[in-house]
Design a protein around this motif. Structure first.
Motif, PDB file in Angstrom:
ATOM      1  N   ALA A  29      -5.138   0.253   2.479  1.00  0.00           N
ATOM      2  CA  ALA A  29      -5.704  -0.820   3.309  1.00  0.00           C
ATOM      3  C   ALA A  29      -6.560  -0.233   4.434  1.00  0.00           C
ATOM      4  CB  ALA A  29      -4.580  -1.678   3.888  1.00  0.00           C
ATOM      5  N   VAL A  30      -6.027   0.814   5.082  1.00  0.00           N
ATOM      6  CA  VAL A  30      -6.792   1.459   6.153  1.00  0.00           C
ATOM      7  C   VAL A  30      -8.074   2.065   5.597  1.00  0.00           C
ATOM      8  CG1 VAL A  30      -6.796   3.369   7.813  1.00  0.00           C
ATOM      9  CG2 VAL A  30      -4.764   1.914   7.584  1.00  0.00           C
ATOM     10  N   PHE A  31      -7.950   2.766   4.453  1.00  0.00           N
ATOM     11  CA  PHE A  31      -9.124   3.396   3.853  1.00  0.00           C
ATOM     12  C   PHE A  31     -10.168   2.353   3.458  1.00  0.00           C
ATOM     13  CE2 PHE A  31     -11.500   4.701   0.075  1.00  0.00           C
ATOM     14  CZ  PHE A  31     -12.102   5.856   0.541  1.00  0.00           C
ATOM     15  N   ALA A  32      -9.703   1.232   2.834  1.00  0.00           N
ATOM     16  CA  ALA A  32     -10.637   0.195   2.393  1.00  0.00           C
ATOM     17  C   ALA A  32     -11.436  -0.354   3.568  1.00  0.00           C
ATOM     18  CB  ALA A  32      -9.872  -0.928   1.691  1.00  0.00           C
ATOM     19  N   CYS A  67     -13.843   3.511  -9.336  1.00  0.00           N
ATOM     20  CA  CYS A  67     -12.668   3.412  -8.483  1.00  0.00           C
ATOM     21  C   CYS A  67     -12.590   4.608  -7.554  1.00  0.00           C
ATOM     22  CB  CYS A  67     -11.396   3.351  -9.350  1.00  0.00           C
ATOM     23  SG  CYS A  67      -9.866   3.274  -8.385  1.00  0.00           S
ATOM     24  N   LEU A  68     -12.307   4.332  -6.309  1.00  0.00           N
ATOM     25  CA  LEU A  68     -12.007   5.386  -5.349  1.00  0.00           C
ATOM     26  C   LEU A  68     -10.496   5.436  -5.165  1.00  0.00           C
ATOM     27  CD1 LEU A  68     -14.824   4.820  -2.737  1.00  0.00           C
ATOM     28  CD2 LEU A  68     -14.425   6.932  -3.984  1.00  0.00           C
ATOM     29  N   HIS A  69      -9.920   6.589  -5.415  1.00  0.00           N
ATOM     30  CA  HIS A  69      -8.478   6.775  -5.284  1.00  0.00           C
ATOM     31  C   HIS A  69      -8.176   7.311  -3.892  1.00  0.00           C
ATOM     32  CE1 HIS A  69      -7.996   6.370  -9.697  1.00  0.00           C
ATOM     33  NE2 HIS A  69      -9.189   6.952  -9.717  1.00  0.00           N
ATOM     34  N   VAL A  70      -7.152   6.749  -3.251  1.00  0.00           N
ATOM     35  CA  VAL A  70      -6.788   7.180  -1.906  1.00  0.00           C
ATOM     36  C   VAL A  70      -5.724   8.262  -2.006  1.00  0.00           C
ATOM     37  CG1 VAL A  70      -5.916   6.476   0.352  1.00  0.00           C
ATOM     38  CG2 VAL A  70      -7.348   4.920  -0.985  1.00  0.00           C
ATOM     39  N   THR A  71      -5.986   9.376  -1.342  1.00  0.00           N
ATOM     40  CA  THR A  71      -5.075  10.518  -1.413  1.00  0.00           C
ATOM     41  C   THR A  71      -3.949  10.385  -0.392  1.00  0.00           C
ATOM     42  OG1 THR A  71      -6.294  11.805   0.217  1.00  0.00           O
ATOM     43  CG2 THR A  71      -7.019  11.974  -2.080  1.00  0.00           C
ATOM     44  N   GLY A  74      -5.022  10.258   3.046  1.00  0.00           N
ATOM     45  CA  GLY A  74      -5.754   9.072   3.470  1.00  0.00           C
ATOM     46  C   GLY A  74      -7.242   9.122   3.207  1.00  0.00           C
ATOM     47  N   HIS A  75      -7.695  10.100   2.402  1.00  0.00           N
ATOM     48  CA  HIS A  75      -9.118  10.232   2.084  1.00  0.00           C
ATOM     49  C   HIS A  75      -9.404   9.730   0.674  1.00  0.00           C
ATOM     50  CE1 HIS A  75      -8.379  13.255   5.271  1.00  0.00           C
ATOM     51  NE2 HIS A  75      -9.563  12.849   5.711  1.00  0.00           N
ATOM     52  N   GLY A  76     -10.668   9.502   0.391  1.00  0.00           N
ATOM     53  CA  GLY A  76     -11.070   9.043  -0.931  1.00  0.00           C
ATOM     54  C   GLY A  76     -11.112  10.180  -1.935  1.00  0.00           C
ATOM     55  N   GLN A  90      -4.804  16.300  -3.263  1.00  0.00           N
ATOM     56  CA  GLN A  90      -4.304  15.196  -2.443  1.00  0.00           C
ATOM     57  C   GLN A  90      -4.696  15.340  -0.967  1.00  0.00           C
ATOM     58  OE1 GLN A  90      -2.780  12.220  -3.250  1.00  0.00           O
ATOM     59  NE2 GLN A  90      -3.469  12.883  -5.294  1.00  0.00           N
ATOM     60  N   ASN A  91      -5.334  16.471  -0.638  1.00  0.00           N
ATOM     61  CA  ASN A  91      -5.865  16.636   0.728  1.00  0.00           C
ATOM     62  C   ASN A  91      -7.280  17.214   0.613  1.00  0.00           C
ATOM     63  OD1 ASN A  91      -6.497  17.263   3.409  1.00  0.00           O
ATOM     64  ND2 ASN A  91      -4.353  17.704   3.903  1.00  0.00           N
ATOM     65  N   PRO A  92      -8.281  16.358   0.355  1.00  0.00           N
ATOM     66  CA  PRO A  92      -9.653  16.835   0.123  1.00  0.00           C
ATOM     67  C   PRO A  92     -10.226  17.648   1.281  1.00  0.00           C
ATOM     68  CG  PRO A  92      -9.443  14.549  -0.537  1.00  0.00           C
ATOM     69  CD  PRO A  92      -8.188  14.903   0.195  1.00  0.00           C
ATOM     70  N   ILE A  93      -9.904  17.273   2.517  1.00  0.00           N
ATOM     71  CA  ILE A  93     -10.476  17.980   3.663  1.00  0.00           C
ATOM     72  C   ILE A  93      -9.929  19.397   3.742  1.00  0.00           C
ATOM     73  CG2 ILE A  93     -10.761  17.991   6.164  1.00  0.00           C
ATOM     74  CD1 ILE A  93     -12.297  15.781   4.693  1.00  0.00           C
TER      75      ILE A  93
END
Length: 695
Positions: A29-32, A67-71, A74-76, A90-93
């Motif tokens: 929800a936050v990411f969206a 689709c964008l998957h949320v990790t 909290g990133h896409g 699961q942590n792109p950054i």
């Protein structure tokens, strides 16, 4: 007791899963919310800075399962088209920071060796003398043995980034290093579209803009369009934007690997061929003499010609011999166009040339062509040349027509005069270099002809074959001192696919010529060009064995067709000479003095020096498109041939102090070069080329 424990464990696990699911839903929800806001800000920014990209975003249709998957962080995240795995962990950054740290610590740089120019002390032309000085200086610098720059510094000329992914690496990289020019390459537009929800491109774009940098997006490109894009950028803003680059691959993929391979193969195109002062001022002088000679200039487009007329464009490659019988039998059924020295080979074969195409400016070429073909035969032939051509050449022929060559000082001047005296922009025939066959094809495609045959336009030779027609003016072997003929440019092992299979051996010059021919066919959307014989394969042309050619049956009124070409496309400008105010000697003095004033300013850091070069370049490039564009071309080549090594030198060695010290020494040569140009122009702006003339 056991059952109670199992039930308790299961309840705990279910509770944990429920809690995890609720937290994930919260993250989604936050990411969206953030992603949608980010997308709108990004789109607004692209509309301001990159309207064409904004339009592509507006019109883009995502696939049904986009689709964008949320990790967990909290990133896409995203699964690219045709793939099964997600781009990131699961942590792109964190993952991106690790990759970037490794790339910064062990960077890959583009680097040009500026010690290989010929040290020819016999060539006293200004440019040649200063290239000898440059070569010797760069050799001296290399001999100092200073350690090369290793880790990526806080400032660097350029970045070429392969793979946008979701864009996480771009702001992180730009936080570490400020680049003057940044190129972002992504073959998959969908990945870029997805990045609009994940990366604050508006912040990236506005930051680069505030720093005075340039940011280029290459989206949805393949290897050909990518290189074409870079060539256009190099032409518009200067090759110094590419010669010293940090090269970084962010995402894996076959398409990116092909792009990187093509980039490394074609990098040589951005290092040389910039034009130079003596060529530019000679081209200007020759254009002035073409005016004085009342040469007919290409100005119109005729609609009265039969564009299905067969046009035989003949180069001097070995495959010309394969088609000898066909040309002898059908020469009166098509227009025979000889490219350069092919006119002498055709004469030996008993084939009459209708149009002879020439482009070279040196006196030595004029002299050679006077020796290889009878003077009385020239009077039966029509000339098609570029405005750079040695102007006395025109007088040899029955008739001469001249076209403007792009990116030339003389062409810009002719265009200004054409607009003033005829209210017409001078048409330029495209991709008309580097060899004569390019000009020949460009002439006739521009005129609208589409029934084109290419003979001897080989751009290489068979591995065990000859480099030219057996009737050519060239020696069969350059090392044979006893054989007659002229020495020719060696083929050095570069390969091109063969027209009829296999491959041919080529060199850098003919590789460029080959690419330019393909660009011509693509530009004019030609599907009926017949490429005859065992030369190089041309994309867009029909490969044909000479033995499979069918004799032409439709008779041709050659005299009428030739006269229609001459009268339908060419006109003489209604002036006898060029007035001094158009030559603009005083304005060149002002421009050179301004460059010198910038070059003489104090510069004590790499960034200071780089900005010093940038200000000079942007000042010179601001002349493009103005009535003084011919002065841009007078200086541009000298600027590129010196600024490219100067910017490279600034970021070549670990010691900033050493780089700046060497830069200042090279800057003295550059200032001396500009001073000589300023002094020389006012004397030689209308002096014909004397290269090869015996005093």
């Amino acid at each position: 007791m056991t059952d109670r424990i199992d039930i308790t464990n299961e309840l705990d696990q279910m509770s944990e899963k429920l809690e995890s699911t609720l937290k994930h839903q919260e993250r989604e929800a936050v990411f969206a919310h953030e992603a949608n806001e980010r997308f709108e800000k990004n789109l607004a920014c692209f509309r301001e800075y990159y309207p064409n990209i904004a339009s592509a975003i507006d019109n883009y249709q995502t696939k049904d399962d986009f689709c964008l998957h949320v990790t967990e962080s909290g990133h896409g995240n995203f699964i690219p088209r045709g793939k099964e795995a997600l781009l990131y962990s699961q942590n792109p950054i964190s993952q991106t920071k690790k990759q970037l740290s490794e790339q910064i610590a062990r960077p890959v740089y583009s680097l040009t060796d500026y010690t290989g120019y010929p040290e020819n002390d016999e060539d006293v032309r200004i440019h040649s003398r200063y290239m000898v000085k440059l070569t010797r200086f760069m050799k001296k610098v290399r001999e100092c043995g200073e350690p090369k720059v290793n880790a990526l510094p806080e400032s660097f000329p350029s970045a070429v980034i392969f793979g946008i992914g979701l864009g996480y690496h771009v702001p992180l990289l730009l936080e570490h290093t400020q680049f003057d020019y940044t190129f972002l390459i992504e073959p998959d537009f969908e990945q870029f579209f997805a990045s609009l929800f994940c990366t604050d491109w508006f912040d990236v774009i506005e930051t680069v803009d505030s720093q005075g940098g340039c940011l280029f997006f290459h989206l949805g490109v393949d290897h050909k369009s990518f290189i074409n894009d870079l060539e256009k950028i190099a032409e518009d803003i200067g090759a110094f934007s590419l010669v010293r680059s940090f090269c970084y691959q962010h995402t894996p993929g076959y398409e990116l690997n092909v792009l990187i391979k093509k980039w490394t193969e074609d990098f040589f195109r951005f290092q040389y061929g910039h034009g130079f002062y003596n060529d530019a001022v000679t081209g200007l002088a020759h254009s002035i003499h073409h005016i004085r000679n009342k040469a007919a200039l290409l100005t119109n487009k005729s609609k009265k010609l039969d564009h299905d007329t067969p046009i035989f464009i003949v180069g001097n490659g070995p495959s010309l011999d394969e088609a000898e019988a066909f040309l002898q039998k059908n020469q009166n059924k098509g227009i025979v166009v000889a490219a350069g020295t092919a006119i002498a080979s055709l004469y030996k074969k008993g084939i009459t040339t209708d149009f002879h195409v020439l482009v070279e400016r040196p006196y030595s070429n004029y002299e050679i062509f006077g020796n290889i073909f009878p003077a009385d035969e020239y009077k039966k032939v029509n000339l098609l040349g570029l405005n750079t051509l040695y102007p006395d050449t025109n007088k040899r022929y029955k008739w001469a027509g001249i076209a403007g060559k792009g990116n030339e000082a003389g062409t810009c001047l002719l265009d200004v005069l054409s607009q003033i005296h005829t209210a017409q922009v001078l048409p330029l025939i495209p991709y008309c270099n580097p060899v004569v066959a390019n000009a020949a094809l460009s002439f006739f495609l521009h005129m609208g002809f589409r029934n084109i045959y290419l003979f001897g336009v080989d751009n290489g030779k068979q591995p065990s074959g000859f480099h030219h027609s057996k009737d050519s003016i060239y020696k069969a072997n350059n090392d044979d001192d006893d054989s007659k003929g002229y020495g020719c440019l060696e083929f050095d092992g570069r390969m091109i696919d063969g027209n009829l299979g296999g491959h041919v051996i080529s060199n850098d010059l003919f590789l460029v010529a080959h690419v330019q021919l393909e660009k011509l066919l693509n530009l004019f959307k030609v599907s009926s060009c017949i490429n005859v014989g065992n030369g190089a394969k041309l994309q867009g042309a029909i490969p044909t064995d000479a033995e499979n050619l069918m004799d032409l049956e439709i008779p041709l009124d050659k005299d009428s067709t030739i006269n229609s070409i001459k009268q339908g496309f060419f006109n003489v400008l209604p002036i006898d000479d060029v007035e001094d105010n158009y030559i603009a000697v005083d304005r060149l003095d002002e421009i050179c003095e301004h460059i010198l004033s910038i070059a003489e300013e104090t510069s004590s850091t790499r960034i200071d020096c780089a900005h010093q070069l940038q200000r000079q370049a942007r000042y010179i490039y601001s002349l493009k498109g103005s009535s003084l564009e011919h002065l841009f071309h007078i200086i541009k080549g000298a600027l590129l041939y010196y600024h490219c090594p100067m910017i490279t030198l600034l970021y070549q060695y670990e010691s900033e102090e050493f780089c700046i010290e060497q830069y200042h020494q090279l800057n003295e040569l550059w200032k001396s070069y500009i001073t000589e140009i300023m002094d020389d122009y006012k004397i030689h702006y209308d002096e014909k080329c004397d290269l090869g003339k015996v005093s």
